[in-house]
Design an enzyme around this catalytic site. Structure first.
Site, PDB file in Angstrom:
ATOM      1  N   LYS A 203      19.787  22.657  15.601  1.00  0.00           N
ATOM      2  CA  LYS A 203      20.715  23.070  16.660  1.00  0.00           C
ATOM      3  C   LYS A 203      20.832  21.983  17.729  1.00  0.00           C
ATOM      4  O   LYS A 203      21.933  21.632  18.175  1.00  0.00           O
ATOM      5  CB  LYS A 203      20.213  24.375  17.287  1.00  0.00           C
ATOM      6  CG  LYS A 203      20.960  24.807  18.522  1.00  0.00           C
ATOM      7  CD  LYS A 203      22.356  25.261  18.191  1.00  0.00           C
ATOM      8  CE  LYS A 203      23.161  25.528  19.451  1.00  0.00           C
ATOM      9  NZ  LYS A 203      24.556  25.788  19.152  1.00  0.00           N
ATOM     10  N   CYS A 257      26.442  24.244  26.364  1.00  0.00           N
ATOM     11  CA  CYS A 257      25.698  23.821  25.169  1.00  0.00           C
ATOM     12  C   CYS A 257      25.582  22.304  25.089  1.00  0.00           C
ATOM     13  O   CYS A 257      24.495  21.759  25.204  1.00  0.00           O
ATOM     14  CB  CYS A 257      26.384  24.358  23.914  1.00  0.00           C
ATOM     15  SG  CYS A 257      26.132  26.118  23.686  1.00  0.00           S
TER      16      CYS A 257
HETATM   17  N1  LIG Z   1      27.511  31.044  24.276  1.00  0.00           N
HETATM   18  C1  LIG Z   1      27.529  30.195  23.269  1.00  0.00           C
HETATM   19  O1  LIG Z   1      28.585  29.732  22.879  1.00  0.00           O
HETATM   20  C2  LIG Z   1      26.262  29.803  22.542  1.00  0.00           C
HETATM   21  C3  LIG Z   1      26.375  29.166  21.310  1.00  0.00           C
HETATM   22  C4  LIG Z   1      25.222  28.847  20.609  1.00  0.00           C
HETATM   23  C5  LIG Z   1      23.982  29.140  21.172  1.00  0.00           C
HETATM   24  N2  LIG Z   1      23.890  29.740  22.390  1.00  0.00           N
HETATM   25  C6  LIG Z   1      22.549  30.041  22.902  1.00  0.00           C
HETATM   26  O2  LIG Z   1      22.323  31.432  22.816  1.00  0.00           O
HETATM   27  C7  LIG Z   1      21.474  31.861  23.885  1.00  0.00           C
HETATM   28  C8  LIG Z   1      22.178  32.965  24.671  1.00  0.00           C
HETATM   29  O3  LIG Z   1      23.367  32.432  25.226  1.00  0.00           O
HETATM   30  P1  LIG Z   1      24.519  33.349  25.808  1.00  0.00           P
HETATM   31  O4  LIG Z   1      25.706  32.463  25.983  1.00  0.00           O
HETATM   32  O5  LIG Z   1      24.650  34.600  25.001  1.00  0.00           O
HETATM   33  O6  LIG Z   1      23.890  33.691  27.244  1.00  0.00           O
HETATM   34  P2  LIG Z   1      24.437  34.749  28.310  1.00  0.00           P
HETATM   35  O7  LIG Z   1      24.004  34.262  29.621  1.00  0.00           O
HETATM   36  O8  LIG Z   1      25.864  35.063  28.048  1.00  0.00           O
HETATM   37  O9  LIG Z   1      23.617  36.088  27.947  1.00  0.00           O
HETATM   38  C9  LIG Z   1      22.260  36.239  28.060  1.00  0.00           C
HETATM   39  C10 LIG Z   1      21.939  37.693  28.449  1.00  0.00           C
HETATM   40  O10 LIG Z   1      20.525  37.846  28.430  1.00  0.00           O
HETATM   41  C11 LIG Z   1      20.142  38.699  29.501  1.00  0.00           C
HETATM   42  N3  LIG Z   1      18.729  38.483  29.764  1.00  0.00           N
HETATM   43  C12 LIG Z   1      18.113  37.481  30.435  1.00  0.00           C
HETATM   44  N4  LIG Z   1      16.783  37.623  30.397  1.00  0.00           N
HETATM   45  C13 LIG Z   1      16.521  38.748  29.685  1.00  0.00           C
HETATM   46  C14 LIG Z   1      15.343  39.435  29.307  1.00  0.00           C
HETATM   47  N5  LIG Z   1      14.133  38.952  29.628  1.00  0.00           N
HETATM   48  N6  LIG Z   1      15.456  40.567  28.591  1.00  0.00           N
HETATM   49  C15 LIG Z   1      16.676  41.049  28.269  1.00  0.00           C
HETATM   50  N7  LIG Z   1      17.842  40.437  28.591  1.00  0.00           N
HETATM   51  C16 LIG Z   1      17.759  39.309  29.289  1.00  0.00           C
HETATM   52  C17 LIG Z   1      21.097  38.321  30.620  1.00  0.00           C
HETATM   53  O11 LIG Z   1      21.227  39.385  31.555  1.00  0.00           O
HETATM   54  C18 LIG Z   1      22.405  38.064  29.848  1.00  0.00           C
HETATM   55  O12 LIG Z   1      23.219  39.210  29.773  1.00  0.00           O
HETATM   56  C19 LIG Z   1      21.211  30.591  24.718  1.00  0.00           C
HETATM   57  O13 LIG Z   1      20.000  30.024  24.293  1.00  0.00           O
HETATM   58  C20 LIG Z   1      22.361  29.691  24.363  1.00  0.00           C
HETATM   59  O14 LIG Z   1      22.023  28.335  24.525  1.00  0.00           O
HETATM   60  C21 LIG Z   1      24.999  30.088  23.075  1.00  0.00           C
END
Ligand SMILES: NC(=O)c1ccc[n+]([C@@H]2O[C@H](COP(=O)([O-])OP(=O)(O)OC[C@H]3O[C@@H](n4cnc5c(N)ncnc54)[C@H](O)[C@@H]3O)[C@@H](O)[C@H]2O)c1
Length: 403
Positions: A203, A257
């Protein structure tokens, strides 16, 4: 209710993933620390913008397969999809992953599958394994742990979640096989087994690769500016070579990202990741350079015309045709130019956003009509057909006016 899967983190990735699993008639208990997020989902609604997600969530909740909560429950598969930002000094922050793991520690039992999907530094899955076994030594060798990164494109998540290939790496062969059989239930893309460290690195590699390739294009744009060469024409011509494929330069690199993940490598492997670190610096420098170019153009105009020019800043999003402003270099440039703009008229344009907390937004046609200097930061489709008068100064950092 017979819950099977607990997802922790219901954001841009966790919610679509939860809805997809639930739409496959698997019970999902989605966990988020935000009460607002939980309430919204339980009402069958969504708190983020993503095509087709509303239908998927409404259906999953209505049919009783998806329930949101602030606390986890016992399940047989746990998916960690919480944020993994970096701290002020560009050091990765895996405290959210650890907090999510702490929350499920007392619920884990023999035969369970624990998967991290959050983008994570190399070794995070093993670290969490050590943490789990230190707290629950009786589970050693009795649960499965794996890492499976996400590579969906925002705006097309519901399709890509199903059709993209996935890389799946367990901490041992049994864990890899267990995780493969889980994803096989709802992913149609090919599943590629490996180990956890390689999957984590994969990744980070994908995003560092994009960042480095964009840095190459941005570096060319700096050279071409000095050499008085049109960089867009140059790249188009160089790409006629059958084995050359240069990306397009822009005003920097943004989003949560590509502009973030390479730091997970440079933090842990500083001596070995010189090129990756330089790519980050080059892309950051490009934004600074763009802002300086605008300031110079303003001074030049003032010296020639004896008055301050009005300036249109065209685009704030981190890439074309989206409304996502996270880590957007265009925002940094707009801020720098504004800070220094005195009483000059500034028109800030972002056709994909209705309102902004900081900037007063102007319609793109009005802005171009009124501005002495038009600065293109993002190649939105709306900007492609605009016309200008001869007295206007055009600064195009994204190639949108290059016919
Ligand atoms: N958004 C993208 O396009 C994308 C693509 C690939 C990978 N990622 C990875 O995926 C992961 C999540 O990204 P995202 O964009 O969904 O983030 P986001 O910020 O949209 O969502 C994360 C959620 O997790 C919740 N949260 C935080 N701490 C928590 C806990 N301890 N227990 C329960 N909930 C909790 C937050 O309230 C939030 O709603 C990251 O590591 C990101 O790098 C994201």
């Amino acid at each position: 209710m017979n819950t099977k899967v607990v997802t922790i983190g219901l954001g841009y990735i966790g919610l679509p993933t939860s809805a997809l699993i639930a739409n496959n008639q698997i019970h999902v208990h989605g966990v988020d620390i935000s009460q607002h997020v939980v309430d919204t989902i339980n009402a069958g609604k969504i708190h983020i913008v993503e095509p087709d997600l509303d239908k998927a969530v409404a259906e999953a909740v209505q049919e009783g397969y998806l329930k949101a909560d602030t606390k986890p429950v016992e399940a047989d598969t746990y998916l960690v999809v919480v944020p993994t930002p970096f701290k002020g000094d560009h050091q990765p922050d895996i405290s959210y992953v650890k907090a999510a793991t702490t929350g499920i520690l007392p619920l884990l039992k023999e035969g369970d599958l624990y998967i991290i999907e959050s983008t994570s530094p190399v070794g995070t899955t093993e670290k969490m394994m050590d943490y789990i076994f230190a707290e629950r030594p009786e589970l050693q060798g009795k649960i499965y742990l794996a890492y499976c990164p996400e590579r969906v494109l925002p705006g097309n998540v519901m399709y890509e979640l199903v059709h993209n290939d996935r890389v799946i790496g367990g901490v041992n062969e049994d864990s890899t096989q267990k995780a493969l059989s889980f994803y096989r239930r709802f992913v149609k893309g090919e599943l590629h087994p490996t180990n956890a460290r390689t999957a984590e690195m994969c990744k980070l590699t994908e995003n560092a690769s994009r960042d480095s390739q964009i840095a190459f294009a941005n570096e060319l744009s700096l050279i071409c500016d000095k050499a008085n060469i049109n960089v867009w024409d140059l790249i188009r011509l160089a790409n006629k070579h059958p084995r050359v494929n240069i990306l397009q330069p822009g005003c920097g690199v943004g989003g949560h990202c590509i502009a973030v993940d390479p730091y997970f490598l440079t933090a842990d492997f500083p001596m070995e990741s010189r090129m990756i670190a330089q790519a980050r610096e080059t892309n950051n420098y490009k934004s600074f350079w763009c802002a300086e170019k605008v300031k110079s153009a303003r001074l030049e105009f003032e010296l020639k015309q004896g008055r301050e020019p009005s300036i249109a800043i065209m685009g704030l999003a981190f890439k074309p045709n989206i409304d996502d402003l996270r880590e957007s270099p265009a925002i940094h440039i707009a801020e720098r130019v504004l800070q220094d703009s005195g009483d000059a008229d500034m028109y800030i344009v972002e056709p994909n956003v209705r309102e902004h907390k900081v900037f007063k937004l102007t319609n793109y046609k009005d802005a171009v009509e009124k501005a002495d200097i038009v600065v293109f930061l993002v190649a939105h489709n709306e900007f492609k057909t605009l016309e200008f008068n001869n007295s206007q100064v055009i600064l195009d950092f994204c190639g949108v006016t290059n016919k």
